[in-house]
Design an enzyme around this catalytic site. Structure first.
Site, PDB file in Angstrom:
ATOM      1  N   LYS A 248      69.001  -8.327  42.380  1.00 24.08           N
ATOM      2  CA  LYS A 248      68.453  -9.621  41.981  1.00 24.08           C
ATOM      3  C   LYS A 248      68.811 -10.619  43.087  1.00 24.08           C
ATOM      4  O   LYS A 248      69.923 -11.104  43.161  1.00 24.08           O
ATOM      5  CB  LYS A 248      69.052 -10.075  40.642  1.00 24.08           C
TER       6      LYS A 248
ATOM      7  N   GLY B 264      68.894 -17.059  38.246  1.00 25.07           N
ATOM      8  CA  GLY B 264      70.171 -16.499  37.842  1.00 25.07           C
ATOM      9  C   GLY B 264      70.385 -16.577  36.351  1.00 25.07           C
ATOM     10  O   GLY B 264      70.931 -15.646  35.738  1.00 25.07           O
TER      11      GLY B 264
ATOM     12  N   GLY C 130      69.428 -12.845  36.364  1.00 16.66           N
ATOM     13  CA  GLY C 130      70.811 -12.503  36.682  1.00 16.66           C
ATOM     14  C   GLY C 130      71.638 -12.240  35.448  1.00 16.66           C
ATOM     15  O   GLY C 130      72.383 -11.259  35.370  1.00 16.66           O
TER      16      GLY C 130
ATOM     17  N   GLU D 232      82.387 -11.931  45.643  1.00 18.29           N
ATOM     18  CA  GLU D 232      82.650 -12.613  46.908  1.00 18.29           C
ATOM     19  C   GLU D 232      82.204 -14.055  46.714  1.00 18.29           C
ATOM     20  O   GLU D 232      81.003 -14.342  46.620  1.00 18.29           O
ATOM     21  CB  GLU D 232      81.890 -11.929  48.050  1.00 18.29           C
TER      22      GLU D 232
ATOM     23  N   GLY E 155      63.834 -13.533  40.060  1.00 17.22           N
ATOM     24  CA  GLY E 155      63.941 -14.492  38.965  1.00 17.22           C
ATOM     25  C   GLY E 155      65.152 -15.378  39.143  1.00 17.22           C
ATOM     26  O   GLY E 155      65.902 -15.259  40.121  1.00 17.22           O
TER      27      GLY E 155
ATOM     28  N   CYS F 123      80.034 -19.170  53.710  1.00 21.47           N
ATOM     29  CA  CYS F 123      81.176 -19.242  52.800  1.00 21.47           C
ATOM     30  C   CYS F 123      82.504 -19.188  53.531  1.00 21.47           C
ATOM     31  O   CYS F 123      83.520 -19.691  53.033  1.00 21.47           O
ATOM     32  CB  CYS F 123      81.100 -18.130  51.763  1.00 21.47           C
TER      33      CYS F 123
ATOM     34  N   GLU G 295      84.227 -26.966  48.556  1.00 23.68           N
ATOM     35  CA  GLU G 295      83.295 -26.350  49.495  1.00 23.68           C
ATOM     36  C   GLU G 295      82.043 -27.218  49.619  1.00 23.68           C
ATOM     37  O   GLU G 295      81.342 -27.458  48.636  1.00 23.68           O
ATOM     38  CB  GLU G 295      82.919 -24.945  49.015  1.00 23.68           C
TER      39      GLU G 295
END
Length: 389
Positions: A87, A120, A124, A162, A118, A196, A296
């Site tokens: 996905k 999340g 998801g 992750e 699609g 990231c 972040e």
């Protein structure tokens, strides 16, 4: 593939060719070679220890490195003997579709690899909850990772997560200051800061601090926002208007919380009032409690922080909810390695060491669970059985 990712993400075409499209080819070849020599069973005393595929893997991938992240999950999962349902991020479905066409052209049997597009919240969530899925491998935000972990945990499903990062680049006294700053700016500007593991916190000793800031301002001036399809462009737009506004809000918060804005700002770059562009931004005098030091940002924003001695530098570097990556620069490698051993993160670059596509990648603390790449990444998709003979 490179042109498609430049269109979907806004990555500069040069970076798309080298990294977004080029690196997954290298990753696939290296993991095929790894799998060919991997030991899937061994004798331990009177036991035969087997490493078997975990089963059906649900892979949920992000938009910032869309095909690279697909390959980091799909290739080792297939090498382990698993089947995969992918996905991809809703912002980058086209590159995932093109990857799927490559899988079909390669001749994999139907059903071994499967693509579901699609959002999340719908696709998801359904994938995570599905009783036929044995494992979820997810790359994305820590917030979503927590949710996925809780859902998978309810069914005792294996997860590999992750997640986010707020990585520190520590420049120790005596290091090549110009080289360290130049590399740091390049790292934060790549992919318009949408990485990231970007080294967004730069820690410099009091004696070198103002010179380091000056060097960063000078270096960042060469990153002029432009058309990502232009081969000469070094900094493209961010992926969406929502991402642009998020980054601009962080820049405003940095100013409001007392950081010294020395380059960039929240305004449109000159001549770029159309498109999702961000002015490359540098803050100085950033302190640990500020939002731009703790959260972040995911944009081309670099924050400079002072330290007094190595102990102070280590304390600041480790003072984060995240622990994905880091870097350290020193006059001598053994000094840098000693410092790196004490950093609370999953991967540390020492004196600009080269990227190794077979080295394990993943984080400490809220940066995730598990590892990708190399034999450690392959092991995520295997479970262990022992036969007592």
């Amino acid at each position: 593939m490179a042109s498609l990712i430049t269109a979907e993400v806004g990555t500069t075409i040069g970076f798309s060719r080298r990294v977004q499209a080029g690196l997954p080819v290298t990753m696939t070849r290296l993991h095929a070679e790894l799998a060919a020599d991997f030991v899937f069973e061994e004798r331990v005393g009177n036991s035969l220890v087997l490493l078997e595929p975990v089963g059906v893997v649900g892979a949920i991938t992000p938009w910032n490195y869309p095909v690279h992240q697909i390959v980091c999950k799909v290739v080792p999962a297939l090498a382990a003997g698993c089947t995969v349902v992918l996905k991809p991020a809703e912002l980058t479905p086209l590159s995932a579709q093109l990857f799927t066409e490559c899988v079909v052209a390669a001749g994999l049997p139907a059903g071994v690899f499967n693509l579901v597009t699609g959002t999340g919240a719908e696709a998801g969530e359904a994938l995570v909850r599905h009783p036929g899925v044995d494992m979820i491998s997810f790359t994305g935000s820590t917030t979503v990772g927590r949710h996925i972990g809780s859902l998978a945990g309810a069914d005792v499903k294996r997860v590999a997560l992750e997640l986010g990062g707020k990585s520190a680049n520590v420049i120790l006294p005596g290091a090549d200051l110009a080289q360290a700053v130049r590399a740091n700016v390049a790292d934060v500007m790549r992919n318009a800061g949408q990485s990231c593991n970007a080294l967004t916190r730069t820690l410099v000793h009091d004696d070198d601090y103002e010179e380091a800031v000056r060097l960063a301002v000078e270096e960042i001036a060469s990153y002029v926002p432009g058309d990502p399809a232009d081969p000469g462009c070094r900094l493209g737009p961010v992926v969406s208007s929502a991402q642009r506004e998020k980054v601009r809000d962080y820049i405003r918060r940095g100013v409001a919380e007392g950081a010294r804005l020395v380059a960039g700002g929240p305004e449109d770059p000159e001549g770029r009032d159309k498109g999702h562009y961000i002015r490359p931004t540098v803050f100085a005098d950033v302190t640990a409690e500020m939002s731009i030091a703790r959260e972040e940002i995911f944009g081309p924003v670099l924050s400079f922080m002072r330290y007094e001695d190595e102990g102070d530098a280590l304390r600041i570097a480790n003072d984060s909810d995240y622990g994905l990556a880091g870097a350290v620069w020193a006059a001598k490698e053994d000094q840098a390695v000693t410092f790196a051993r004490s950093m609370e993160c999953g991967q540390v670059t020492v004196n600009g060491g080269a990227y190794n596509p077979l080295a394990p990648f993943g984080g400490y603390k809220q940066s995730g669970v598990g590892r990708e790449l190399g034999k450690h990444g392959l092991m995520e998709f295997l479970q262990t059985k022992s036969l007592q003979l």
